[in-house]
Design a protein around this motif. Structure first.
Motif, PDB file in Angstrom:
ATOM      1  N   ASP A  98      22.082  11.545 -10.363  1.00  0.00           N
ATOM      2  CA  ASP A  98      22.910  10.336 -10.383  1.00  0.00           C
ATOM      3  C   ASP A  98      24.115  10.482  -9.456  1.00  0.00           C
ATOM      4  O   ASP A  98      24.464   9.556  -8.721  1.00  0.00           O
ATOM      5  N   SER A  99      24.763  11.659  -9.500  1.00  0.00           N
ATOM      6  CA  SER A  99      25.961  11.862  -8.679  1.00  0.00           C
ATOM      7  C   SER A  99      25.633  11.885  -7.193  1.00  0.00           C
ATOM      8  O   SER A  99      26.483  11.555  -6.359  1.00  0.00           O
ATOM      9  N   MET A 100      24.388  12.280  -6.846  1.00  0.00           N
ATOM     10  CA  MET A 100      23.998  12.358  -5.443  1.00  0.00           C
ATOM     11  C   MET A 100      23.260  11.105  -4.978  1.00  0.00           C
ATOM     12  O   MET A 100      22.852  11.017  -3.816  1.00  0.00           O
ATOM     13  N   GLY A 101      23.066  10.165  -5.900  1.00  0.00           N
ATOM     14  CA  GLY A 101      22.380   8.931  -5.537  1.00  0.00           C
ATOM     15  C   GLY A 101      20.893   9.106  -5.344  1.00  0.00           C
ATOM     16  O   GLY A 101      20.252   8.325  -4.617  1.00  0.00           O
ATOM     17  N   LEU A 102      20.293  10.100  -6.007  1.00  0.00           N
ATOM     18  CA  LEU A 102      18.856  10.331  -5.888  1.00  0.00           C
ATOM     19  C   LEU A 102      18.097   9.464  -6.885  1.00  0.00           C
ATOM     20  O   LEU A 102      18.569   9.189  -7.990  1.00  0.00           O
ATOM     21  N   LYS A 103      16.896   9.048  -6.508  1.00  0.00           N
ATOM     22  CA  LYS A 103      16.101   8.186  -7.376  1.00  0.00           C
ATOM     23  C   LYS A 103      15.511   8.954  -8.557  1.00  0.00           C
ATOM     24  O   LYS A 103      15.333   8.394  -9.635  1.00  0.00           O
ATOM     25  N   GLU A 104      15.188  10.242  -8.340  1.00  0.00           N
ATOM     26  CA  GLU A 104      14.558  11.038  -9.388  1.00  0.00           C
ATOM     27  C   GLU A 104      15.240  12.395  -9.521  1.00  0.00           C
ATOM     28  O   GLU A 104      15.818  12.903  -8.553  1.00  0.00           O
ATOM     29  N   SER A 105      15.168  12.957 -10.708  1.00  0.00           N
ATOM     30  CA  SER A 105      15.730  14.292 -10.934  1.00  0.00           C
ATOM     31  C   SER A 105      14.661  15.335 -10.644  1.00  0.00           C
ATOM     32  O   SER A 105      14.235  16.081 -11.528  1.00  0.00           O
ATOM     33  N   LYS A 106      14.223  15.372  -9.391  1.00  0.00           N
ATOM     34  CA  LYS A 106      13.205  16.325  -8.959  1.00  0.00           C
ATOM     35  C   LYS A 106      13.699  17.064  -7.719  1.00  0.00           C
ATOM     36  O   LYS A 106      14.625  16.611  -7.034  1.00  0.00           O
ATOM     37  N   GLY A 107      13.054  18.205  -7.437  1.00  0.00           N
ATOM     38  CA  GLY A 107      13.429  18.996  -6.279  1.00  0.00           C
ATOM     39  C   GLY A 107      14.274  20.196  -6.689  1.00  0.00           C
ATOM     40  O   GLY A 107      14.489  20.462  -7.873  1.00  0.00           O
ATOM     41  N   ALA A 108      14.760  20.906  -5.688  1.00  0.00           N
ATOM     42  CA  ALA A 108      15.576  22.102  -5.910  1.00  0.00           C
ATOM     43  C   ALA A 108      16.862  21.965  -5.108  1.00  0.00           C
ATOM     44  O   ALA A 108      16.834  21.758  -3.891  1.00  0.00           O
ATOM     45  N   LEU A 109      18.003  22.096  -5.788  1.00  0.00           N
ATOM     46  CA  LEU A 109      19.302  21.968  -5.147  1.00  0.00           C
ATOM     47  C   LEU A 109      19.733  23.324  -4.597  1.00  0.00           C
ATOM     48  O   LEU A 109      19.724  24.327  -5.310  1.00  0.00           O
ATOM     49  N   VAL A 110      20.102  23.354  -3.326  1.00  0.00           N
ATOM     50  CA  VAL A 110      20.553  24.585  -2.683  1.00  0.00           C
ATOM     51  C   VAL A 110      22.006  24.841  -3.049  1.00  0.00           C
ATOM     52  O   VAL A 110      22.894  24.083  -2.667  1.00  0.00           O
ATOM     53  N   ASP A 111      22.221  25.913  -3.842  1.00  0.00           N
ATOM     54  CA  ASP A 111      23.592  26.315  -4.153  1.00  0.00           C
ATOM     55  C   ASP A 111      24.231  26.997  -2.953  1.00  0.00           C
ATOM     56  O   ASP A 111      25.393  26.781  -2.638  1.00  0.00           O
ATOM     57  N   LYS A 112      23.423  27.867  -2.314  1.00  0.00           N
ATOM     58  CA  LYS A 112      23.954  28.629  -1.196  1.00  0.00           C
ATOM     59  C   LYS A 112      22.814  29.153  -0.335  1.00  0.00           C
ATOM     60  O   LYS A 112      21.801  29.634  -0.856  1.00  0.00           O
ATOM     61  N   ALA A 113      22.948  29.033   0.964  1.00  0.00           N
ATOM     62  CA  ALA A 113      22.002  29.649   1.897  1.00  0.00           C
ATOM     63  C   ALA A 113      22.579  31.011   2.282  1.00  0.00           C
ATOM     64  O   ALA A 113      23.697  31.107   2.785  1.00  0.00           O
ATOM     65  N   GLU A 114      21.810  32.077   1.980  1.00  0.00           N
ATOM     66  CA  GLU A 114      22.300  33.429   2.227  1.00  0.00           C
ATOM     67  C   GLU A 114      22.540  33.672   3.722  1.00  0.00           C
ATOM     68  O   GLU A 114      21.816  33.153   4.577  1.00  0.00           O
ATOM     69  N   LYS A 115      23.550  34.470   4.010  1.00  0.00           N
ATOM     70  CA  LYS A 115      23.861  34.822   5.387  1.00  0.00           C
ATOM     71  C   LYS A 115      22.694  35.577   6.023  1.00  0.00           C
ATOM     72  O   LYS A 115      22.090  36.447   5.398  1.00  0.00           O
TER      73      LYS A 115
END
Length: 510
Positions: A319-336
């Motif tokens: 909801d906060s990101m304006g996505l239609k569905e609560s699916k997928g994987a959110l990237v917290d951090k991309a490792e160096k």
């Protein structure tokens, strides 16, 4: 409430090993009573009418059992108890009580220890026997079993259905899927079974064969209750749930379909009492096939590595990101210096598909990336700032166990929070803390958190306006604020008396 739990300790009590990951929290079991069910006229609906003509099942499994039973074996191992983890009742020889060194009681038990405690020195290996199950997958003697059956094994022997005992050696193990590959040391032409080419459907008949409680070859039957179960035992959980009774000693045994093909490797049970209650879990054959082939070829499993810390997309996040569905994987951090960083993945990206296959959640992404293997190219569909785009990434090789554990979001959270002088735990994991937020488990009186008035027992409810439920949620929000150029982040903290907001500097996180 009883001790309801999921355990992969299908070993008999003499050799059961503690399950490394158990379900967090209590599992409520409710009984439904006083429910009246009226019969429906099945002939009024074509689907029901067709289902009514389906046979209730085969009259007998005897032909299938006759075909497969020769390939199923009992696996017996001698375990170095000083290296393995036991829950106290698993060992056939108990360790000597921990009396003060040099004291009279220590001397007494060392002198007469053989009468109750084996008379073994503390620094000598303590051996125990364990039993499980396994099955031949080739005529030349390769055998599949569970990793937890042979973990820390000093000697391994297998016993066939005709009573012949043969030494075996461990070819390779994969703790992440709890699978292991053995090979007998004697040549021969052994009866074997094959993995099924197709996954079973929910409702299909299955037959579990194994060595429950060390009794020897035993057959039970049931159906597939569910697929794709994640029981928290590892990052690549993909279990079949079956109701064919499996018990201690069935670990590593096969689950067959009605054609005598292996559809799963029995691994865990849900059990309030330690015995079967009709909820068993088996590693799905499509997972087992690839893992076992890798163990046979290389003695280990090489997995693809993307190099991201990820979390599920909850409804609140969607909801906060304006996505239609609560699916997928959110990237917290991309490792160096990771493949993800090289491809341009950024914090806050949501990965929605890999090579055109939709990503259900963070667990699903981990499985898909791992299955591709090192040096493979993958097309990732992502959502960034509300727009969809595709990027190509060349995967690396999964690091060793120690490094992989260091890369988990919770490990990152532990390190990050240590820099603030506090440690965190999910509220659901702390008795009396409630069901929402993250509990401050410990505070360094000289740390940055203490200087802001944060105390042990406080509950962090929100960070940067977003609810948090795990320590990794807290660090992800702080990292995101820092990446956005903010020098501090606002946290909503509940104390014993009230709720207040605390501004915490983002500079403490590296």
């Amino acid at each position: 409430m009883e001790n309801s739990k999921v355990t992969n300790s299908l070993l008999p009590p003499a050799g059961r090993k503690s399950f490394r990951s158990v379900l967090l929290g209590a599992v409520a079991l409710a009984a439904v009573g006083g429910l009246t069910i009226e019969a429906l006229p099945v002939a009024t609906h074509p689907a029901f009418a067709a289902a009514a003509t389906v046979s209730a099942g085969p009259a007998s499994f005897a032909d299938v059992v006759d075909h497969v039973k020769g390939a199923v074996v009992s696996v017996k191992v001698k375990i170095d108890q000083s290296k393995a983890s036991f829950d106290g009742e698993d060992s056939q020889s108990q360790p000597m009580p921990n009396f003060p060194k040099g004291g009279p009681m220590e001397k007494f038990f060392r002198q007469f220890g053989e009468r109750g405690f084996g008379g073994q020195e503390h620094d000598q290996p303590r051996m125990a026997m364990a039993q499980g199950s396994g099955f031949f997958i080739s005529a030349d003697g390769y055998i599949v079993t569970n990793n937890h059956v042979v973990d820390h094994a000093k000697d391994v022997t297998i016993t066939t259905t005709d009573g012949k005992t043969i030494p075996a050696r461990v070819i390779g193990t994969d703790p992440k899927t709890d699978l292991a590959l053995l090979k007998v040391t004697e040549g021969g032409d052994y009866p074997f079974v094959s993995f099924a080419s197709q996954a079973p459907r929910v409702g299909d008949w299955v037959i579990a064969v194994g060595n429950p409680f060390g009794l020897g070859g035993t057959v039970t039957a049931g159906i597939v209750s569910a697929r794709g179960r994640d029981i928290g035992s590892g990052p690549y959980d993909d279990f079949l749930q079956i109701d064919a009774p499996v018990n201690h000693g069935n670990s590593g045994g096969p689950t067959f379909n009605a054609n005598g093909e292996v559809v799963g490797v029995n691994t865990a049970i849900f059990s309030p009492s330690g015995g079967s209650v009709g909820i068993g879990f088996a590693v799905a054959s499509d997972v087992a096939k690839s893992v076992i082939q890798s163990l046979k070829d290389d003695g280990k499993v090489a997995r693809g590595w993307l190099g991201v810390q990820i979390q599920p997309v909850t409804q609140d996040i969607a909801d906060s990101m304006g996505l239609k569905e609560s699916k997928g994987a959110l990237v917290d951090k991309a490792e160096k210096d990771s493949p993800a960083a090289a491809a341009g993945l950024k914090d806050g990206d949501v990965i929605t598909s890999v090579n055109g296959e939709a990503v259900a959640d963070s667990h699903d992404l981990a499985r898909k990336i791992a299955a591709l293997g090192p040096k493979k190219e993958a097309d990732l569909a992502i959502i960034r700032n509300g727009s969809t785009q595709t990027m190509k990434v060349t995967l690396g090789a999964m690091q060793d166990e120690k490094q992989a554990m260091a890369d988990t979001p919770e490990a990152h959270a532990k390190d990050a929070m240590a820099k603030y002088g506090m440690s965190l735990e999910p509220a659901t994991a702390v008795e009396g803390a409630g069901k929402t937020g993250v509990v401050v488990a410990d505070v360094d009186p000289d740390g940055a958190a203490a200087q802001k008035g944060i105390a042990t027992g406080d509950v962090i409810l929100q960070v940067a306006g977003k609810p948090v439920s795990n320590p990794s949620d807290v660090t992800a929000a702080i990292d995101a604020a820092k990446s956005g150029g903010k020098k501090s982040v606002l946290m909503q903290v509940k104390t014993a008396d009230s709720t207040r907001f605390v501004a915490l500097s983002t500079e403490a996180v590296s």
